[in-house]
Design an enzyme around this catalytic site. Structure first.
Site, PDB file in Angstrom:
ATOM      1  N   SER A  12     -11.382   9.054   0.975  1.00 42.16           N
ATOM      2  CA  SER A  12     -11.749   9.778   2.190  1.00 42.16           C
ATOM      3  C   SER A  12     -10.575  10.475   2.859  1.00 42.16           C
ATOM      4  O   SER A  12     -10.761  11.237   3.810  1.00 42.16           O
ATOM      5  CB  SER A  12     -12.393   8.814   3.203  1.00 42.16           C
ATOM      6  OG  SER A  12     -11.469   7.817   3.601  1.00 42.16           O
ATOM      7  N   ASN A  86      -7.456   3.762  -6.260  1.00 43.89           N
ATOM      8  CA  ASN A  86      -6.495   4.284  -5.296  1.00 43.89           C
ATOM      9  C   ASN A  86      -6.492   3.514  -3.987  1.00 43.89           C
ATOM     10  O   ASN A  86      -5.470   3.463  -3.301  1.00 43.89           O
ATOM     11  CB  ASN A  86      -6.804   5.760  -5.019  1.00 43.89           C
ATOM     12  CG  ASN A  86      -6.049   6.290  -3.827  1.00 43.89           C
ATOM     13  OD1 ASN A  86      -4.845   6.505  -3.879  1.00 43.89           O
ATOM     14  ND2 ASN A  86      -6.748   6.484  -2.714  1.00 43.89           N
ATOM     15  N   SER A 146       3.055   1.860  -7.022  1.00 43.78           N
ATOM     16  CA  SER A 146       4.074   2.279  -6.072  1.00 43.78           C
ATOM     17  C   SER A 146       5.467   2.072  -6.651  1.00 43.78           C
ATOM     18  O   SER A 146       5.700   1.120  -7.404  1.00 43.78           O
ATOM     19  CB  SER A 146       3.949   1.487  -4.773  1.00 43.78           C
ATOM     20  OG  SER A 146       5.041   1.735  -3.910  1.00 43.78           O
ATOM     21  N   TYR A 159       3.105  -6.101  -0.269  1.00 36.75           N
ATOM     22  CA  TYR A 159       2.773  -4.781  -0.812  1.00 36.75           C
ATOM     23  C   TYR A 159       3.498  -4.566  -2.131  1.00 36.75           C
ATOM     24  O   TYR A 159       2.891  -4.199  -3.141  1.00 36.75           O
ATOM     25  CB  TYR A 159       3.147  -3.693   0.191  1.00 36.75           C
ATOM     26  CG  TYR A 159       2.811  -2.299  -0.281  1.00 36.75           C
ATOM     27  CD1 TYR A 159       1.514  -1.813  -0.191  1.00 36.75           C
ATOM     28  CD2 TYR A 159       3.797  -1.473  -0.823  1.00 36.75           C
ATOM     29  CE1 TYR A 159       1.195  -0.535  -0.624  1.00 36.75           C
ATOM     30  CE2 TYR A 159       3.490  -0.189  -1.269  1.00 36.75           C
ATOM     31  CZ  TYR A 159       2.200   0.276  -1.162  1.00 36.75           C
ATOM     32  OH  TYR A 159       1.884   1.531  -1.603  1.00 36.75           O
ATOM     33  N   THR A 162       2.021  -6.930  -4.858  1.00 35.80           N
ATOM     34  CA  THR A 162       0.687  -6.573  -5.372  1.00 35.80           C
ATOM     35  C   THR A 162       0.739  -5.319  -6.231  1.00 35.80           C
ATOM     36  O   THR A 162       0.006  -5.206  -7.213  1.00 35.80           O
ATOM     37  CB  THR A 162      -0.323  -6.381  -4.227  1.00 35.80           C
ATOM     38  OG1 THR A 162       0.183  -5.423  -3.275  1.00 35.80           O
ATOM     39  CG2 THR A 162      -0.592  -7.690  -3.507  1.00 35.80           C
ATOM     40  N   LYS A 163       1.613  -4.379  -5.876  1.00 37.62           N
ATOM     41  CA  LYS A 163       1.736  -3.178  -6.705  1.00 37.62           C
ATOM     42  C   LYS A 163       2.406  -3.505  -8.038  1.00 37.62           C
ATOM     43  O   LYS A 163       2.037  -2.937  -9.080  1.00 37.62           O
ATOM     44  CB  LYS A 163       2.512  -2.095  -5.956  1.00 37.62           C
ATOM     45  CG  LYS A 163       1.763  -1.527  -4.755  1.00 37.62           C
ATOM     46  CD  LYS A 163       0.421  -0.909  -5.150  1.00 37.62           C
ATOM     47  CE  LYS A 163      -0.249  -0.212  -3.983  1.00 37.62           C
ATOM     48  NZ  LYS A 163      -1.526   0.439  -4.359  1.00 37.62           N
TER      49      LYS A 163
END
Length: 253
Positions: A12, A86, A146, A159, A162-163
């Site tokens: 979005s 994504n 990332s 973050y 997890t990436k």
């Protein structure tokens, strides 16, 4: 010729919206996913070239949501050839200054959305591909990771972790799904200018971020979308297992 169909989570805004647009430009019918902002998702949907696109909603980090998201995309499009994971969340929680309660909450939310959600969607995507008459040959799974997985995220360790796990998942599944004809890849962007990151570029911060890359600029969502679009193509099949750095040489490994 039958048009290929793609599901883009977190479509979005920002990178996801750019990916949805680029895939539509290359002839895909696209399911634009959002968690809750259906107004923004509908705006993206209406801007896409071509016809036959769809809107899908749901929290990828919620138990059971992946099945509903995939089923909704398949029911509206008829099939999903390309899955782009994504959707993701970011939260700063420096270990030395974050309460234990907030530390736990941030870790669990980021693992749910950034890792469990993509993993669950992949499972349901593979199940769909195995059930359809034409099989899975030529299908694509593309995960948005990332550069933080490699260079570290000192203020947002969950973050970065997890990436990194999403990158590892990409490589494991590239090996296990290759025999089915499914190529699995990932992109690892650096800093990207979006409406969410724009507040972080106030004053001298913009120049500092621009200097991270020897190209002297900040990435636009279209820079990432172009890479994802190529990875979705037939020409990119032999890149299965690749985690493609898309960071303007701001981090080399």
């Amino acid at each position: 010729m039958t048009r290929r169909c793609a599901l883009v989570t977190g479509g979005s805004r920002g990178i996801g919206a750019a990916i949805a647009t680029e895939l539509a430009v290359t002839g895909h019918r696209v399911a634009v996913h959002c968690r809750a902002d259906s107004t923004a998702a509908k705006a993206v949907l209406e801007s896409l070239p071509g016809t036959g696109h769809a809107l899908v909603t749901g929290d990828v980090g919620a138990p059971g949501a992946a099945r509903e998201i995939m089923e909704s995309a398949v029911n509206q499009l008829g099939a999903v050839d390309v899955l782009v994971n994504n959707a993701g969340v970011y939260a700063e929680h420096p270990v030395a200054t974050t309460t234990y309660e907030d530390w736990q909450a941030d870790w669990r939310r980021l693992v749910d959305v950034n890792l469990f959600g993509p993993a669950d969607l992949i499972w349901h995507h593979v199940e769909h591909l195995q059930r359809r008459l034409q099989g899975a040959q030529g299908a694509r799974i593309i995960n948005v990771g990332s550069r933080g997985a490699y260079r570290g995220e000192p203020d947002a360790p969950a973050y970065g972790a997890t990436k990194a796990a999403l990158h590892a998942l990409t490589q494991s599944l590239a090996q296990s799904l290759g025999p089915l004809g499914i190529a699995v890849t990932a992109v690892a962007p650096g800093f990207v200018r979006t409406d969410l990151t724009e507040p972080m570029l106030v004053g001298p911060a913009e120049e500092q971020v621009s200097r991270q890359s020897p190209l002297g600029r900040i990435a636009a969502p279209t820079d990432i979308a172009a890479a994802v679009s190529w990875l979705s193509s037939a020409q990119a099949e032999w890149c299965s297992g690749t985690v493609l750095d898309v960071n303007g040489a701001s981090h080399l490994r």
